[in-house]
Design a protein around this motif. Structure first.
Motif, PDB file in Angstrom:
ATOM      1  N   ARG A   1      63.185 117.857  19.689  1.00 10.31           N
ATOM      2  CA  ARG A   1      64.530 117.284  19.699  1.00 10.31           C
ATOM      3  C   ARG A   1      65.509 118.165  20.463  1.00 10.31           C
ATOM      4  O   ARG A   1      66.328 117.673  21.233  1.00 10.31           O
ATOM      5  N   SER A   2      65.415 119.473  20.237  1.00 13.87           N
ATOM      6  CA  SER A   2      66.377 120.330  20.930  1.00 13.87           C
ATOM      7  C   SER A   2      66.106 120.341  22.430  1.00 13.87           C
ATOM      8  O   SER A   2      67.030 120.496  23.229  1.00 13.87           O
TER       9      SER A   2
ATOM     10  N   VAL B   1      68.634 137.842  18.150  1.00 13.90           N
ATOM     11  CA  VAL B   1      68.947 136.795  17.180  1.00 13.90           C
ATOM     12  C   VAL B   1      67.963 135.636  17.297  1.00 13.90           C
ATOM     13  O   VAL B   1      67.595 135.012  16.300  1.00 13.90           O
TER      14      VAL B   1
ATOM     15  N   ARG C   1      74.774 128.120  25.354  1.00 15.29           N
ATOM     16  CA  ARG C   1      75.402 129.158  24.557  1.00 15.29           C
ATOM     17  C   ARG C   1      76.270 128.519  23.494  1.00 15.29           C
ATOM     18  O   ARG C   1      76.819 127.453  23.688  1.00 15.29           O
TER      19      ARG C   1
ATOM     20  N   GLU D   1      67.995 117.389  23.553  1.00 11.39           N
ATOM     21  CA  GLU D   1      69.439 117.630  23.490  1.00 11.39           C
ATOM     22  C   GLU D   1      69.922 118.469  24.669  1.00 11.39           C
ATOM     23  O   GLU D   1      70.936 118.170  25.292  1.00 11.39           O
TER      24      GLU D   1
ATOM     25  N   HIS E   1      62.233 123.072  19.434  1.00 10.67           N
ATOM     26  CA  HIS E   1      61.482 121.906  18.985  1.00 10.67           C
ATOM     27  C   HIS E   1      61.801 120.733  19.903  1.00 10.67           C
ATOM     28  O   HIS E   1      62.769 120.789  20.675  1.00 10.67           O
TER      29      HIS E   1
ATOM     30  N   TYR F   1      70.532 126.699  29.540  1.00 10.56           N
ATOM     31  CA  TYR F   1      70.797 127.610  28.446  1.00 10.56           C
ATOM     32  C   TYR F   1      72.077 127.187  27.753  1.00 10.56           C
ATOM     33  O   TYR F   1      73.137 127.143  28.365  1.00 10.56           O
TER      34      TYR F   1
ATOM     35  N   ARG G   1      64.964 135.278  15.060  1.00  6.65           N
ATOM     36  CA  ARG G   1      65.194 134.758  13.714  1.00  6.65           C
ATOM     37  C   ARG G   1      64.568 135.625  12.642  1.00  6.65           C
ATOM     38  O   ARG G   1      63.887 135.154  11.735  1.00  6.65           O
TER      39      ARG G   1
END
Lengths: 370, 517
Positions: free
Chosen positions: A150-151, A329, A199, A154, A148, A197, A332
């Motif tokens: 925001r990420s 993962v 982690r 970030e 999204h 990326y 989701r």
């Protein structure tokens, strides 16, 4: 530090008024008539606001008007604007701007858009510099986008501050929107962008260590190679996950295409469906396939050469899916998807299949035909 | 009446304490060891002569040379910089079952300090009796037929289970064929890592998005003639109990595999459900968690491993037996996998756990389980009221002893994620919480386990602190993102370096080589 910033101002306009995407000026006009508002600028601003702490030392290089300048100003920055202002911008403007930023040597290219935008960026810069997408499209297949806005901000912030150094290759995919609008989906894999990326790192002793992405793919390749049987034909699907297999066998790899291997030697490169079918007559065969893009497809997106006919002939039990645990993962809980265009073949894929995730590890994961 | 109390004025000591080697002054002494008397020397003879030349130290060990006063000050300073066990609210440590460590247990364990494991069995009948009876307790709690108390921790016990499974299949001539072990992604990582180390391939089941536990169909698809075993934690680290666990066991048994039950999360089931009734062949307990002995920094611990009769022949030796009124160590087990730890395990842990169970009795153990589940569900209601917190899976279904929550919504809204909250909670005098094993299946996870130790006020205080931090995240996200501010430690500037072995210095020598040039 220098940030390249590009906004596709019309990305995402189709979604809220029921259209599928925005390629083509006629569709765009219709979207506007139906009251569609540009989504990309709002999301781009949201992402850029996260970079506020860097305001004094960050130089933002962007395009005029709604292609970035207006958004940067709205987020509180004073950007450096390249190129001339024009009323209607198109894909060639995105590519030209990205190419220019590549020459300027920006530290990171942050762009807002959809699959088409990612494709334009890829056409311009390839894997020559890091890039990260702010999701603004209707339905994004490319894995170069953050979850999204925001990420996206970030991750960009951490990358620019040097807190985050790892890059991974993420898929750039695109579909034919005219066909999509008529109910047919064909998505192709166009290439890979270098994406920062983040982690999740070791939090405490008992968590153990998370295997790095490269190490995991390396281990998967070792497993597949160690399992290879004599006189069996191996169809190696496209992708960065399958590439280590070819590398370890010291064979030339077609990153975006399908290669054929037998007795650990190359039989054919970059084969079409027809060529694959010709090799299958009377030949025991296995398919090595990976998850393509951010939607979780194993067939039907980016590897259409592995058609319904090919799958039928090879047999479902001879399909080997590979992916890292992190990749699984990131879905989701959404199943792996199969869309061959053949309902009968799709229907075979409605259960659980093994995914090789490391040398000694497999995951039992749900697969669903569409 | 205990009150909800957010410790806003908490501030931890920050001593900027040097490493003890940096306090070293050549020639300084803390202890002068008296030399042996001549009579002792004559009796002992040439002690070093029996040591091979290559095993002798060429130089004296380079120990830090510090006076007693400075050693004491050093460790007091370090302790003041620690938010350790029994200091405040330990709800943070999900899956660890942090509970009160009764002082009387410590006192009783001190009584065995003068026993050496090599002394004659006649001279330590009391300790052997404790071992024998403690095993009987575990047999009663789990329904297993035999236990080994030898492993030094939970993962060690799980590895012992993997070794026994390997020996079992080898004894039946099926080891080459049965080379796959099944586990689940929310089971403990050692449930995959230890069988892998023992030579098996691992198949991990992924949870159903609705129920939070794997579908039985996924397991049915995974089992085959290659199945050696399933290693499963139940309830899993989400706190969700798999109601079909007996069907899981039957499915694996029907395929010819064994079933190991990881009972690290046993606290919510004591006296209520047993591994035997679900059909398991083996199970383990983290004695240093469920049974209240101190648990910190990886030890000392005991992982007790229980097996049914058909696997008892493979247990590590020695076991403690009783015959003719006398306890003894039995090494007569031809098919044993061997020893997995020196002597017969970590005796102080067994004594403390024995004492704890003796105090509680069967009724008390059941009450422990009931209160821990009640605490957890009351606490879950409180935590879920906090805006920004969600709980994945199994909507509306109760958890057992813990819950894996998510700060995903808070992170989307404010940019403050679980690591930020984890650091900020230290500013209120609470030990940082446990997030999740990797990879994070639940995004922005935190795992909290309010076992029977904690009072209602403790639960409400902890939830109030979380709510306060969530509010801080909305009002001043930078405050939370740069936390902790009142703790001895600081936020790591380059967290990725934690993953870089080139940066590690696990010994003083390594530190000097890398950083003191």
């Amino acid at each position: 530090m220098k940030l390249g910033f590009i906004v596709n101002p019309i990305a995402g306009m189709g979604g809220k008024v029921g259209l599928k995407g925005t390629d083509g000026t006629e569709i765009l006009q219709r979207a506007r008539e139906l009251g569609a508002e540009p989504e990309a600028p709002k999301k781009a601003i949201k992402a850029l606001e996260i970079l506020t702490p860097l305001r004094d030392k960050l130089r933002i290089i962007t395009c005029p008007g709604d292609m970035g300048e207006n958004e940067a100003v709205a987020a509180g920055f004073v950007p450096t604007v390249i190129g001339d202002r024009k009323d209607d911008t198109g894909p060639e403007d995105t590519e030209q701007a990205a190419r220019y930023m590549l020459n300027l040597g920006v530290d990171l290219l942050l762009f807002a858009g959809g699959d088409g935008t990612a494709r334009n960026i890829y056409n311009a810069i390839g894997a020559k510099m890091p890039a990260l997408g702010i999701p603004a499209g209707v339905k994004i297949h490319s894995a170069v986008y953050a979850n999204h806005p925001r990420s996206a901000g970030e991750v960009a912030l951490k990358y620019l501050q040097g807190e985050l150094e790892t890059l991974r290759e993420a898929e750039v995919m695109d579909i034919d929107e005219e066909a999509f609008r008529q109910g047919q989906v064909t998505a192709e894999l166009y290439g890979y962008l270098q994406v920062p990326y983040e982690r999740q790192l070791v939090q405490s002793l008992k968590a153990g260590r998370t295997e790095g992405e490269e190490a995991a793919l390396d281990a998967v390749a070792d497993r597949i190679i160690d399992e290879m049987e004599l006189d069996v034909l191996y169809i190696i699907g496209p992708g960065t996950s399958t590439r280590p297999i070819m590398d370890k066998l010291d064979l030339p790899n077609t990153l975006l295409g399908v290669d054929l291997i037998k007795n650990r030697r190359l039989v054919a490169s970059d084969v079409s469906e027809q060529e694959i079918l010709r090799h299958l007559d009377g030949q025991q065969t296995k398919i090595i396939v990976t998850v393509i893009g951010g939607q979780g497809y194993i067939f039907g997106r980016g590897n259409q050469q592995l058609s319904a006919k090919v799958i039928q002939k090879v047999g479902k039990k001879n399909i080997r899916i590979i992916a890292t645990k992190n990749k699984i993962v990131s879905l989701r809980g959404q199943p792996l998807l199969v869309d061959t265009g053949d309902d009968e073949v799709n229907a075979e894929f409605n259960d659980y299949m093994r995914v090789v995730t490391s040398y000694n590890e497999e995951m039992m994961y749900k697969v669903q035909g569409l | 009446m205990a009150q909800v109390k957010i410790r806003e004025n908490y501030h931890q000591a920050r001593w900027d304490e040097p490493i003890i080697y940096e306090l070293s002054t050549p020639g300084e002494r803390g202890v002068l060891v008296p030399l042996p008397e001549q009579e002792v020397k004559d009796k002992a003879g040439d002690v070093l002569g029996k040591l091979p030349e290559n095993m002798r130290r060429r130089e004296a060990p380079p120990l830090p040379e510090v006076s007693q006063k400075h050693v004491l000050a050093h460790y007091l300073h370090l302790s003041q910089e620690t938010l350790g066990a029994n200091l405040n609210n330990d709800i943070s440590q999900g899956t660890c079952t942090m509970k009160y460590n009764p002082r009387i247990n410590e006192a009783l364990a001190a009584l065995i300090h003068h026993i050496h494991p090599s002394q004659a069995e006649d001279t330590m009948q009391g300790l052997l009796q404790i071992y024998y009876e403690f095993e009987r307790f575990l047999k009663e709690i789990s329904g297993m037929d035999r236990f080994t108390l030898q492993p030094g921790g939970g993962s060690h016990a799980v590895y012992t289970a993997a070794s026994i499974i390997r020996a079992y299949h080898e004894s039946r001539g099926e080891l080459e064929q049965r080379n796959e072990v099944i586990t689940t992604i929310f089971s403990h990582p050692c449930d995959a890592a230890t069988p892998a180390t023992a030579g098996f391939k691992i198949i991990t089941l992924y949870p159903n998005e609705e129920t939070g536990v794997p579908d039985l169909e996924a397991l049915q698809e995974a089992v085959s003639e290659r199945t050696a075993a399933i290693f499963i934690t139940n309830p899993e680290d989400t706190g969700i109990y798999n109601r079909q666990i007996d069907k899981f066991v039957k499915t694996v048994h029907d395929a010819g595999g064994l079933c190991f039950y990881d009972q690290a999360n046993a606290n919510g089931m004591l006296g209520i459900a047993r591994a035997r009734e679900a059909g398991f062949d083996m199970c383990h307990f983290n004695v240093h968690k469920t049974f209240s002995t101190p648990h910190g920094c990886s030890g000392p611990g005991t992982g007790a491993l229980g097996v049914r009769d058909h696997l008892a022949q493979f247990l590590p030796v020695p076991t403690v037996e009783l015959a003719d009124g006398k306890y003894y160590l039995d090494y007569d087990r031809p098919d044993t996998i061997g020893k997995v730890r020196g002597f017969f395990g970590v005796a102080p842990v067994i004594v403390k756990a024995y004492s704890w169970i003796m105090m509680l009795g069967a009724d008390g153990l059941k009450e422990v389980a009931e209160i821990s589940v009640l605490n957890n569900n009351y606490f879950q209601k409180k935590v879920e009221e906090i805006p920004g917190v969600t709980t994945w899976y199994a909507k509306g279904r109760r958890r057992l002893e813990q819950v894996r929550y998510s700060w995903e919504k808070l992170e989307e809204e404010t940019g403050v994620g679980t690591v930020d909250v984890m650091c900020r909670i230290g500013d209120y005098g609470i030990q940082h919480y446990w997030t999740s094993h990797h990879p994070w299946v639940v995004p922005e996870p935190f795992t909290l386990e309010p076992c029977e130790t904690f009072s209602k006020a403790d639960l409400e205080t902890y939830a109030a602190v979380l709510a306060k931090i969530a509010e801080e995240a909305r009002q001043d996200p930078e405050l939370v993102k740069t936390a902790p501010h009142k703790c001895a430690s600081r936020r790591r500037a380059r967290p990725e370096e934690l993953d870089d072995p080139e940066k590690w210095a696990l010994t003083w020598r390594a530190y000097k080589r890398k950083y003191k040039k």
